[in-house]
Scaffold this motif. Structure first.
Motif, PDB file in Angstrom:
ATOM      1  N   GLN A  50      61.512  98.760   0.305  1.00  0.00           N
ATOM      2  CA  GLN A  50      60.538  99.826   0.084  1.00  0.00           C
ATOM      3  C   GLN A  50      59.961  99.758  -1.330  1.00  0.00           C
ATOM      4  OE1 GLN A  50      62.136 103.697   0.914  1.00  0.00           O
ATOM      5  NE2 GLN A  50      60.132 104.713   0.904  1.00  0.00           N
ATOM      6  N   ALA A  51      60.787  99.357  -2.301  1.00  0.00           N
ATOM      7  CA  ALA A  51      60.305  99.244  -3.684  1.00  0.00           C
ATOM      8  C   ALA A  51      59.300  98.113  -3.845  1.00  0.00           C
ATOM      9  CB  ALA A  51      61.485  99.040  -4.630  1.00  0.00           C
ATOM     10  N   LEU A  52      59.403  97.078  -3.017  1.00  0.00           N
ATOM     11  CA  LEU A  52      58.486  95.952  -3.120  1.00  0.00           C
ATOM     12  C   LEU A  52      57.089  96.274  -2.610  1.00  0.00           C
ATOM     13  CD1 LEU A  52      60.815  93.001  -2.015  1.00  0.00           C
ATOM     14  CD2 LEU A  52      59.953  93.471  -4.313  1.00  0.00           C
ATOM     15  N   GLU A  53      56.929  97.369  -1.889  1.00  0.00           N
ATOM     16  CA  GLU A  53      55.608  97.735  -1.393  1.00  0.00           C
ATOM     17  C   GLU A  53      54.683  98.185  -2.519  1.00  0.00           C
ATOM     18  OE1 GLU A  53      56.103 100.686   1.575  1.00  0.00           O
ATOM     19  OE2 GLU A  53      57.154  99.366   3.001  1.00  0.00           O
ATOM     20  N   ARG A 118      48.489  85.330  -9.050  1.00  0.00           N
ATOM     21  CA  ARG A 118      49.579  85.064  -8.114  1.00  0.00           C
ATOM     22  C   ARG A 118      50.962  85.249  -8.744  1.00  0.00           C
ATOM     23  NH1 ARG A 118      48.659  80.084  -4.213  1.00  0.00           N
ATOM     24  NH2 ARG A 118      50.252  81.358  -3.170  1.00  0.00           N
ATOM     25  N   THR A 119      50.997  85.669  -9.997  1.00  0.00           N
ATOM     26  CA  THR A 119      52.290  85.901 -10.645  1.00  0.00           C
ATOM     27  C   THR A 119      53.060  87.011  -9.959  1.00  0.00           C
ATOM     28  OG1 THR A 119      51.386  85.162 -12.770  1.00  0.00           O
ATOM     29  CG2 THR A 119      53.411  86.447 -12.827  1.00  0.00           C
ATOM     30  N   GLU A 120      52.360  88.066  -9.551  1.00  0.00           N
ATOM     31  CA  GLU A 120      53.023  89.182  -8.865  1.00  0.00           C
ATOM     32  C   GLU A 120      53.637  88.717  -7.545  1.00  0.00           C
ATOM     33  OE1 GLU A 120      51.989  93.691  -7.208  1.00  0.00           O
ATOM     34  OE2 GLU A 120      50.535  92.554  -8.405  1.00  0.00           O
ATOM     35  N   GLU A 121      52.933  87.867  -6.815  1.00  0.00           N
ATOM     36  CA  GLU A 121      53.476  87.362  -5.556  1.00  0.00           C
ATOM     37  C   GLU A 121      54.736  86.542  -5.794  1.00  0.00           C
ATOM     38  OE1 GLU A 121      50.516  85.193  -3.511  1.00  0.00           O
ATOM     39  OE2 GLU A 121      49.116  86.875  -3.328  1.00  0.00           O
ATOM     40  N   ARG A 122      54.725  85.722  -6.826  1.00  0.00           N
ATOM     41  CA  ARG A 122      55.907  84.895  -7.105  1.00  0.00           C
ATOM     42  C   ARG A 122      57.098  85.740  -7.519  1.00  0.00           C
ATOM     43  NH1 ARG A 122      51.901  81.531  -9.554  1.00  0.00           N
ATOM     44  NH2 ARG A 122      52.440  82.371 -11.601  1.00  0.00           N
ATOM     45  N   ILE A 123      56.855  86.795  -8.294  1.00  0.00           N
ATOM     46  CA  ILE A 123      57.956  87.668  -8.715  1.00  0.00           C
ATOM     47  C   ILE A 123      58.567  88.378  -7.502  1.00  0.00           C
ATOM     48  CG2 ILE A 123      58.519  89.740 -10.019  1.00  0.00           C
ATOM     49  CD1 ILE A 123      56.522  88.879 -12.116  1.00  0.00           C
ATOM     50  N   LYS A 124      57.706  88.927  -6.634  1.00  0.00           N
ATOM     51  CA  LYS A 124      58.213  89.605  -5.441  1.00  0.00           C
ATOM     52  C   LYS A 124      58.915  88.621  -4.507  1.00  0.00           C
ATOM     53  CE  LYS A 124      55.024  93.520  -5.286  1.00  0.00           C
ATOM     54  NZ  LYS A 124      54.043  94.274  -4.475  1.00  0.00           N
ATOM     55  N   ARG A 125      58.375  87.426  -4.410  1.00  0.00           N
ATOM     56  CA  ARG A 125      59.003  86.421  -3.550  1.00  0.00           C
ATOM     57  C   ARG A 125      60.410  86.078  -4.042  1.00  0.00           C
ATOM     58  NH1 ARG A 125      55.526  81.254  -3.518  1.00  0.00           N
ATOM     59  NH2 ARG A 125      54.025  82.756  -2.683  1.00  0.00           N
ATOM     60  N   LYS A 126      60.567  85.973  -5.345  1.00  0.00           N
ATOM     61  CA  LYS A 126      61.882  85.671  -5.911  1.00  0.00           C
ATOM     62  C   LYS A 126      62.862  86.803  -5.642  1.00  0.00           C
ATOM     63  CE  LYS A 126      64.049  84.126 -10.208  1.00  0.00           C
ATOM     64  NZ  LYS A 126      63.814  83.806 -11.647  1.00  0.00           N
ATOM     65  N   ARG A 127      62.399  88.032  -5.736  1.00  0.00           N
ATOM     66  CA  ARG A 127      63.269  89.176  -5.454  1.00  0.00           C
ATOM     67  C   ARG A 127      63.679  89.208  -3.993  1.00  0.00           C
ATOM     68  NH1 ARG A 127      60.071  94.046  -8.728  1.00  0.00           N
ATOM     69  NH2 ARG A 127      60.403  93.222 -10.842  1.00  0.00           N
ATOM     70  N   VAL A 128      62.761  88.893  -3.107  1.00  0.00           N
ATOM     71  CA  VAL A 128      63.075  88.906  -1.676  1.00  0.00           C
ATOM     72  C   VAL A 128      64.150  87.888  -1.345  1.00  0.00           C
ATOM     73  CG1 VAL A 128      62.159  88.383   0.601  1.00  0.00           C
ATOM     74  CG2 VAL A 128      60.857  89.825  -0.944  1.00  0.00           C
ATOM     75  N   PHE A 129      64.003  86.671  -1.845  1.00  0.00           N
ATOM     76  CA  PHE A 129      64.971  85.627  -1.512  1.00  0.00           C
ATOM     77  C   PHE A 129      66.329  85.889  -2.147  1.00  0.00           C
ATOM     78  CE2 PHE A 129      61.145  83.247  -0.370  1.00  0.00           C
ATOM     79  CZ  PHE A 129      61.558  82.643   0.798  1.00  0.00           C
ATOM     80  N   SER A 198      57.111  94.539   4.097  1.00  0.00           N
ATOM     81  CA  SER A 198      56.736  95.053   2.781  1.00  0.00           C
ATOM     82  C   SER A 198      55.911  94.059   1.976  1.00  0.00           C
ATOM     83  CB  SER A 198      57.994  95.438   1.990  1.00  0.00           C
ATOM     84  OG  SER A 198      58.736  96.435   2.676  1.00  0.00           O
ATOM     85  N   VAL A 199      56.206  92.764   2.111  1.00  0.00           N
ATOM     86  CA  VAL A 199      55.539  91.728   1.318  1.00  0.00           C
ATOM     87  C   VAL A 199      54.788  90.810   2.277  1.00  0.00           C
ATOM     88  CG1 VAL A 199      55.831  89.877  -0.354  1.00  0.00           C
ATOM     89  CG2 VAL A 199      57.362  91.852  -0.411  1.00  0.00           C
ATOM     90  N   ASN A 200      53.480  90.863   2.217  1.00  0.00           N
ATOM     91  CA  ASN A 200      52.644  90.041   3.097  1.00  0.00           C
ATOM     92  C   ASN A 200      52.442  88.668   2.448  1.00  0.00           C
ATOM     93  OD1 ASN A 200      51.005  89.141   5.118  1.00  0.00           O
ATOM     94  ND2 ASN A 200      49.221  90.352   4.511  1.00  0.00           N
ATOM     95  N   ASP A 201      53.452  87.824   2.596  1.00  0.00           N
ATOM     96  CA  ASP A 201      53.423  86.494   1.985  1.00  0.00           C
ATOM     97  C   ASP A 201      53.943  85.489   3.005  1.00  0.00           C
ATOM     98  OD1 ASP A 201      53.225  84.853  -0.675  1.00  0.00           O
ATOM     99  OD2 ASP A 201      55.194  84.356   0.144  1.00  0.00           O
ATOM    100  N   ASP A 202      53.267  84.357   3.130  1.00  0.00           N
ATOM    101  CA  ASP A 202      53.653  83.369   4.136  1.00  0.00           C
ATOM    102  C   ASP A 202      55.044  82.800   3.869  1.00  0.00           C
ATOM    103  OD1 ASP A 202      51.246  83.735   5.389  1.00  0.00           O
ATOM    104  OD2 ASP A 202      50.245  82.056   4.378  1.00  0.00           O
ATOM    105  N   VAL A 203      55.367  82.573   2.605  1.00  0.00           N
ATOM    106  CA  VAL A 203      56.686  82.023   2.269  1.00  0.00           C
ATOM    107  C   VAL A 203      57.780  83.028   2.605  1.00  0.00           C
ATOM    108  CG1 VAL A 203      58.103  81.061   0.415  1.00  0.00           C
ATOM    109  CG2 VAL A 203      55.648  80.601   0.469  1.00  0.00           C
ATOM    110  N   VAL A 204      57.530  84.304   2.321  1.00  0.00           N
ATOM    111  CA  VAL A 204      58.509  85.345   2.643  1.00  0.00           C
ATOM    112  C   VAL A 204      58.692  85.461   4.150  1.00  0.00           C
ATOM    113  CG1 VAL A 204      58.949  87.830   2.548  1.00  0.00           C
ATOM    114  CG2 VAL A 204      58.095  86.633   0.532  1.00  0.00           C
ATOM    115  N   ILE A 205      57.598  85.399   4.890  1.00  0.00           N
ATOM    116  CA  ILE A 205      57.688  85.490   6.351  1.00  0.00           C
ATOM    117  C   ILE A 205      58.489  84.321   6.913  1.00  0.00           C
ATOM    118  CG2 ILE A 205      56.336  85.411   8.481  1.00  0.00           C
ATOM    119  CD1 ILE A 205      54.154  86.937   7.035  1.00  0.00           C
ATOM    120  N   ASP A 206      58.302  83.119   6.368  1.00  0.00           N
ATOM    121  CA  ASP A 206      59.089  81.963   6.824  1.00  0.00           C
ATOM    122  C   ASP A 206      60.575  82.163   6.525  1.00  0.00           C
ATOM    123  OD1 ASP A 206      56.803  80.748   7.738  1.00  0.00           O
ATOM    124  OD2 ASP A 206      56.492  79.563   5.924  1.00  0.00           O
TER     125      ASP A 206
END
Length: 258
Positions: A50-53, A118-129, A198-206
């Motif tokens: 929820q925080a990543l939204e 795209r820095t924000e996407e990379r930061i959120k992606r790192k948190r998700v993984f 929460s995160v609309n990212d192709d890498v996160v979805i994979d």
């Protein structure tokens, strides 16, 4: 819209109810501790998803400030040559070189701007993984608890060895234990899906799909065991406990016909 998105609150409540069911049926089993850990992890990951939204406002402000500062420096240095220099024959070569350098700097500036965006996407992606790594470990822990729950132990010909683990010898309890493991794996897949929501990212979805496929494959293996339990002959299953029907008076034999 209620049934088009996953509700983190309902997922947590489902995990809590499952933990209570396991505690009622298997109070001394290690699976109860795993279920409690699943409840704790589902709460933490639901809050993290929820925080990543929300956007990272400080990062967006920093990006805007960097873009404005870069544009001011670019104009201050004067890399954009006045058009009057192009018309002078003596400075034609220098003008061409200046224009080429200017174009290169503009290309680099655009690439740098896209990298900052795209820095924000990379930061959120790192948190998700980072969160999915703990969820993947819990999935393997659940699989370890069902590993020794073998339907072959229900057979009358089964002979345990000195190093055999503790077995569940009741078919109904074994099937329920395996079913609980399958439900826990299903909940882990739904928790992972919260991050894809929460995160609309192709890498996160994979990455989320990998977690769901892992849980589904292990759950499929568990249901193969449940199928073996249901397919066993009734004679090999433990006799049910005596109930009121079994304690009824026997029917007297009929008198022989004359």
């Amino acid at each position: 819209m209620r049934y088009r998105t996953l509700d983190p609150k309902l997922i947590v409540e489902t995990a809590e109810r499952l933990e209570e069911r396991i505690a009622d049926r298997f109070p001394e089993a290690g699976l109860r501790g795993v279920a409690a850990e699943l409840v704790s992890l589902s709460r933490d990951l639901a809050k993290a998803a929820q925080a990543l939204e929300a956007p990272i406002w400080w990062l967006r402000g920093l990006i805007i400030a960097a873009v404005i500062a870069g544009a001011l420096i670019f104009l201050f240095v004067g890399t954009i040559l006045p058009l009057i220099h192009i018309s002078q024959a003596d400075d034609a070569v220098q003008s061409v070189q200046g224009i080429e350098a200017t174009i290169n700097m503009m290309i680099l500036a655009v690439l740098g701007f896209l990298a900052l965006i795209r820095t924000e996407e990379r930061i959120k992606r790192k948190r998700v993984f980072r969160q999915l790594h703990g969820l993947r470990s819990l999935i393997h822990v659940i699989d370890m608890h069902q590993l020794t729950k073998d339907p072959a132990a229900l057979s009358a010909n089964f002979k345990p060895t000195a190093h055999s683990p503790a077995r569940i010898t009741n078919a109904a309890d074994l099937a329920r234990y395996l079913d609980y493991c399958s439900e826990m794996l299903s909940i882990t897949g739904k928790i992972a899906a919260l991050f894809a929501q929460s995160v609309n990212d192709d890498v996160v979805i994979d990455g989320v799909n990998d977690i769901e496929n892992l849980a589904s494959n292990l759950s499929r293996k568990i249901w193969q065991k449940i199928t073996l339990i249901d397919g066993q002959p009734a004679a090999q299953r433990p006799a049910p406990a005596p109930g009121p029907a079994s304690q009824a008076a026997p029917i007297p034999p009929r008198a022989p016909r004359r």
